[in-house]
Design a protein around this motif. Structure first.
Motif, PDB file in Angstrom:
ATOM      1  N   VAL A 168       0.836  -1.198   0.000  1.00 22.00           N
ATOM      2  CA  VAL A 168       0.000   0.000   0.000  1.00 22.00           C
ATOM      3  C   VAL A 168       0.871   1.248   0.000  1.00 22.00           C
ATOM      4  CG1 VAL A 168      -1.760   1.300   1.248  1.00 22.00           C
ATOM      5  CG2 VAL A 168      -1.791  -1.203   1.291  1.00 22.00           C
ATOM      6  N   ILE A 169       0.584   2.168  -0.917  1.00 23.75           N
ATOM      7  CA  ILE A 169       1.167   3.507  -0.873  1.00 23.75           C
ATOM      8  C   ILE A 169       0.000   4.465  -0.668  1.00 23.75           C
ATOM      9  CG2 ILE A 169       2.482   5.274  -2.087  1.00 23.75           C
ATOM     10  CD1 ILE A 169       3.683   3.053  -3.819  1.00 23.75           C
ATOM     11  N   VAL A 170       0.033   5.194   0.421  1.00 18.28           N
ATOM     12  CA  VAL A 170      -1.063   6.114   0.723  1.00 18.28           C
ATOM     13  C   VAL A 170      -0.520   7.534   0.789  1.00 18.28           C
ATOM     14  CG1 VAL A 170      -0.829   5.739   3.216  1.00 18.28           C
ATOM     15  CG2 VAL A 170      -2.978   6.618   2.302  1.00 18.28           C
ATOM     16  N   ASP A 171      -1.180   8.434   0.087  1.00 19.98           N
ATOM     17  CA  ASP A 171      -0.753   9.825   0.074  1.00 19.98           C
ATOM     18  C   ASP A 171      -1.006  10.480   1.429  1.00 19.98           C
ATOM     19  OD1 ASP A 171      -1.134  12.911  -0.647  1.00 19.98           O
ATOM     20  OD2 ASP A 171      -0.047  11.962  -2.293  1.00 19.98           O
ATOM     21  N   GLU A 172      -0.164  11.418   1.801  1.00 23.04           N
ATOM     22  CA  GLU A 172      -0.332  12.117   3.074  1.00 23.04           C
ATOM     23  C   GLU A 172      -1.708  12.763   3.180  1.00 23.04           C
ATOM     24  OE1 GLU A 172       1.693  15.786   5.649  1.00 23.04           O
ATOM     25  OE2 GLU A 172       2.796  14.907   3.951  1.00 23.04           O
ATOM     26  N   ALA A 173      -2.277  13.177   2.050  1.00 18.17           N
ATOM     27  CA  ALA A 173      -3.598  13.819   2.068  1.00 18.17           C
ATOM     28  C   ALA A 173      -4.650  12.916   2.691  1.00 18.17           C
ATOM     29  CB  ALA A 173      -4.018  14.195   0.647  1.00 18.17           C
ATOM     30  N   ALA A 174      -4.549  11.601   2.433  1.00 18.70           N
ATOM     31  CA  ALA A 174      -5.521  10.656   2.984  1.00 18.70           C
ATOM     32  C   ALA A 174      -5.385  10.549   4.496  1.00 18.70           C
ATOM     33  CB  ALA A 174      -5.350   9.282   2.340  1.00 18.70           C
ATOM     34  N   LEU A 175      -4.188  10.791   5.015  1.00 16.12           N
ATOM     35  CA  LEU A 175      -3.961  10.728   6.455  1.00 16.12           C
ATOM     36  C   LEU A 175      -4.393  12.025   7.143  1.00 16.12           C
ATOM     37  CD1 LEU A 175      -0.369   9.160   6.516  1.00 16.12           C
ATOM     38  CD2 LEU A 175      -2.572   7.972   6.502  1.00 16.12           C
ATOM     39  N   ARG A 176      -4.241  13.134   6.457  1.00 16.50           N
ATOM     40  CA  ARG A 176      -4.553  14.434   7.044  1.00 16.50           C
ATOM     41  C   ARG A 176      -6.039  14.780   6.980  1.00 16.50           C
ATOM     42  NH1 ARG A 176      -0.156  15.871  10.102  1.00 16.50           N
ATOM     43  NH2 ARG A 176       1.774  15.747   8.886  1.00 16.50           N
ATOM     44  N   ILE A 203       2.891  -0.854   4.361  1.00 11.79           N
ATOM     45  CA  ILE A 203       2.254   0.446   4.175  1.00 11.79           C
ATOM     46  C   ILE A 203       3.327   1.530   4.089  1.00 11.79           C
ATOM     47  CG2 ILE A 203       0.687   2.163   5.160  1.00 11.79           C
ATOM     48  CD1 ILE A 203      -0.784  -0.119   6.545  1.00 11.79           C
ATOM     49  N   SER A 204       3.294   2.288   3.000  1.00 14.83           N
ATOM     50  CA  SER A 204       4.236   3.389   2.812  1.00 14.83           C
ATOM     51  C   SER A 204       3.459   4.687   2.625  1.00 14.83           C
ATOM     52  CB  SER A 204       5.120   3.143   1.588  1.00 14.83           C
ATOM     53  OG  SER A 204       5.901   1.973   1.764  1.00 14.83           O
ATOM     54  N   VAL A 205       3.940   5.748   3.245  1.00 13.86           N
ATOM     55  CA  VAL A 205       3.317   7.066   3.135  1.00 13.86           C
ATOM     56  C   VAL A 205       4.078   7.898   2.111  1.00 13.86           C
ATOM     57  CG1 VAL A 205       2.777   9.221   4.337  1.00 13.86           C
ATOM     58  CG2 VAL A 205       2.481   7.015   5.506  1.00 13.86           C
ATOM     59  N   LEU A 206       3.341   8.541   1.210  1.00 10.80           N
ATOM     60  CA  LEU A 206       3.956   9.439   0.241  1.00 10.80           C
ATOM     61  C   LEU A 206       3.701  10.864   0.734  1.00 10.80           C
ATOM     62  CD1 LEU A 206       3.669   8.948  -3.612  1.00 10.80           C
ATOM     63  CD2 LEU A 206       4.588  10.957  -2.463  1.00 10.80           C
ATOM     64  N   PRO A 207       4.724  11.512   1.333  1.00 14.23           N
ATOM     65  CA  PRO A 207       4.520  12.815   1.973  1.00 14.23           C
ATOM     66  C   PRO A 207       4.424  13.978   0.991  1.00 14.23           C
ATOM     67  CG  PRO A 207       6.812  12.183   2.143  1.00 14.23           C
ATOM     68  CD  PRO A 207       6.098  11.023   1.494  1.00 14.23           C
ATOM     69  N   PHE A 208       3.782  15.057   1.464  1.00 13.81           N
ATOM     70  CA  PHE A 208       3.635  16.259   0.646  1.00 13.81           C
ATOM     71  C   PHE A 208       4.979  16.792   0.181  1.00 13.81           C
ATOM     72  CE2 PHE A 208      -0.472  17.329   3.131  1.00 13.81           C
ATOM     73  CZ  PHE A 208      -1.245  16.626   2.217  1.00 13.81           C
ATOM     74  N   GLN A 262       6.658   4.331  -5.102  1.00 10.68           N
ATOM     75  CA  GLN A 262       7.271   3.639  -3.970  1.00 10.68           C
ATOM     76  C   GLN A 262       8.654   4.233  -3.672  1.00 10.68           C
ATOM     77  OE1 GLN A 262       7.692  -0.654  -4.525  1.00 10.68           O
ATOM     78  NE2 GLN A 262       6.646  -0.960  -2.580  1.00 10.68           N
ATOM     79  N   GLY A 263       9.342   4.598  -4.726  1.00  9.67           N
ATOM     80  CA  GLY A 263      10.654   5.213  -4.552  1.00  9.67           C
ATOM     81  C   GLY A 263      10.565   6.596  -3.917  1.00  9.67           C
ATOM     82  N   SER A 264       9.434   7.276  -4.138  1.00  6.16           N
ATOM     83  CA  SER A 264       9.235   8.605  -3.557  1.00  6.16           C
ATOM     84  C   SER A 264       8.673   8.534  -2.144  1.00  6.16           C
ATOM     85  CB  SER A 264       8.276   9.425  -4.434  1.00  6.16           C
ATOM     86  OG  SER A 264       8.796   9.614  -5.728  1.00  6.16           O
ATOM     87  N   ALA A 265       8.107   7.391  -1.778  1.00  6.60           N
ATOM     88  CA  ALA A 265       7.448   7.245  -0.478  1.00  6.60           C
ATOM     89  C   ALA A 265       8.456   6.934   0.624  1.00  6.60           C
ATOM     90  CB  ALA A 265       6.404   6.141  -0.556  1.00  6.60           C
ATOM     91  N   LEU A 266       8.009   7.109   1.854  1.00  4.70           N
ATOM     92  CA  LEU A 266       8.816   6.761   3.011  1.00  4.70           C
ATOM     93  C   LEU A 266       8.891   5.244   3.154  1.00  4.70           C
ATOM     94  CD1 LEU A 266       7.304   9.276   5.607  1.00  4.70           C
ATOM     95  CD2 LEU A 266       9.367   9.583   4.214  1.00  4.70           C
ATOM     96  N   SER A 267       9.911   4.746   3.800  1.00  2.00           N
ATOM     97  CA  SER A 267      10.007   3.317   4.070  1.00  2.00           C
ATOM     98  C   SER A 267       8.881   2.924   5.019  1.00  2.00           C
ATOM     99  CB  SER A 267      11.356   2.997   4.714  1.00  2.00           C
ATOM    100  OG  SER A 267      11.417   3.561   6.025  1.00  2.00           O
ATOM    101  N   PRO A 268       8.525   1.644   5.087  1.00  2.00           N
ATOM    102  CA  PRO A 268       7.475   1.216   6.023  1.00  2.00           C
ATOM    103  C   PRO A 268       7.745   1.652   7.462  1.00  2.00           C
ATOM    104  CG  PRO A 268       7.874  -0.520   4.446  1.00  2.00           C
ATOM    105  CD  PRO A 268       8.917   0.532   4.191  1.00  2.00           C
ATOM    106  N   ALA A 269       8.998   1.573   7.911  1.00  2.12           N
ATOM    107  CA  ALA A 269       9.327   1.960   9.285  1.00  2.12           C
ATOM    108  C   ALA A 269       9.122   3.456   9.493  1.00  2.12           C
ATOM    109  CB  ALA A 269      10.770   1.574   9.604  1.00  2.12           C
ATOM    110  N   ARG A 270       9.600   4.277   8.554  1.00  2.00           N
ATOM    111  CA  ARG A 270       9.420   5.729   8.662  1.00  2.00           C
ATOM    112  C   ARG A 270       7.954   6.100   8.482  1.00  2.00           C
ATOM    113  NH1 ARG A 270      13.130   8.842   4.720  1.00  2.00           N
ATOM    114  NH2 ARG A 270      12.266  10.602   5.900  1.00  2.00           N
TER     115      ARG A 270
END
Length: 284
Positions: A168-176, A203-208, A262-270
């Motif tokens: 899963v790659i989820v954009d930060e917008a979905a979290l905010r 799960i990886s977060v793709l930050p703004f 996925q390359g732009s997203a944070l690692s699962p741990a981060r």
């Protein structure tokens, strides 16, 4: 008890194999139909899946014509035809799940998804999902309850003994975006952290702060299957319909976009630490 396998996957497998047999002979559907004394549309509709039921007699006629002598292959294709006519649990929600996505999720061994607006449906809590459904003010309580039941049922694939590998790659917008209420959102985000602890879920977060990225085109899903006869398939949902992506070139593009995101997203741990930071901010 209703079956948990996917009729659509079985039909797709059967259709693809019959098409391969025909193409190996270098013949058109019109030629095959003429030899069998059928209408040309009958052969083409079997191959495209427009013909939902393939009788044992019709299947034997095609396999005999294509000189398929392997008894195991013939038995396998007959099983695909038989199971392809049966319905899974999602048939009772067919009017609410028109895309048929559960058909493919039910048998996928790998599911990869990028979601830019909301938490992916397979990871939504009941309260969060209900709030999403209620955002459409024209839905009745009865319809919302049925949609919610169907969504929770879909999630059971993640609880199987042999669950799919879920990326899963989820954009930060979905979290905010606060859906329902701050309390609902905190519960949803905590659920994400719990699901991320499972061995099959990444799960990886793709930050703004990453700015533009390869997946700015929008949300999509890619599903892969354990049987080599079943090609991967992509799914893209629009406000009014759903699109399935099956061409090799298009699927390659989707996989490239996913890999880039996925390359732009944070690692699962981060990503887990990021989600916990969002939870802490909501609780302040």
């Amino acid at each position: 008890m209703q079956p948990t396998y996917s009729p659509s996957v079985r039909r797709r497998r059967l259709n693809a194999q019959l098409r391969k047999y025909r193409e190996a002979r270098g013949e058109t559907t019109a030629v095959v139909a003429k030899k069998l004394g059928w209408q040309q549309t009958k052969v083409s509709k079997i191959e495209t899946g427009e013909r939902k039921k393939v009788t044992p007699e019709d299947l034997d006629a095609l396999l005999n014509y294509y000189k398929v002598d392997d008894p195991e292959m013939r038995a396998s294709l007959h099983e695909c035809a038989r199971l392809g006519n049966q319905r899974g649990w999602w048939s009772k929600y067919r009017d609410l799940l028109p895309s048929g996505l559960p058909d493919f999720e039910a048998e996928a061994s790998v599911i990869k998804t990028y979601e830019c607006q909301v938490i992916p449906g397979l990871l939504q809590t009941p309260a969060y999902a209900e709030a999403i459904f209620r955002a459409n003010l024209v839905r009745s309580d009865e319809e919302i309850a049925k949609r919610l039941e169907g969504r929770m049922k879909r999630q059971e694939i993640l609880n199987r003994v042999d669950p799919p590998e879920y990326w899963v790659i989820v954009d930060e917008a979905a979290l905010r975006r606060v859906v329902g209420s701050r309390g609902v959102m905190v519960q949803q985000l905590r659920h994400l952290t719990h699901m991320a602890a499972r061995h099959n879920i990444n799960i990886s977060v793709l930050p703004f702060e990453e700015g533009a990225h390869p997946a700015t085109v929008g949300s999509f899903v890619i599903m892969e299957f354990p049987d080599p006869m079943d090609a991967s398939i992509g799914h893209v949902e629009t406000p009014t319909s759903s699109l399935y992506v099956e061409g090799d070139h298009e699927l390659a593009q989707l996989n490239t976009i996913f890999a880039g995101a996925q390359g732009s997203a944070l690692s699962p741990a981060r990503s887990l630490a990021f989600i916990n930071d969002v939870i802490q901010a909501l609780e302040e």
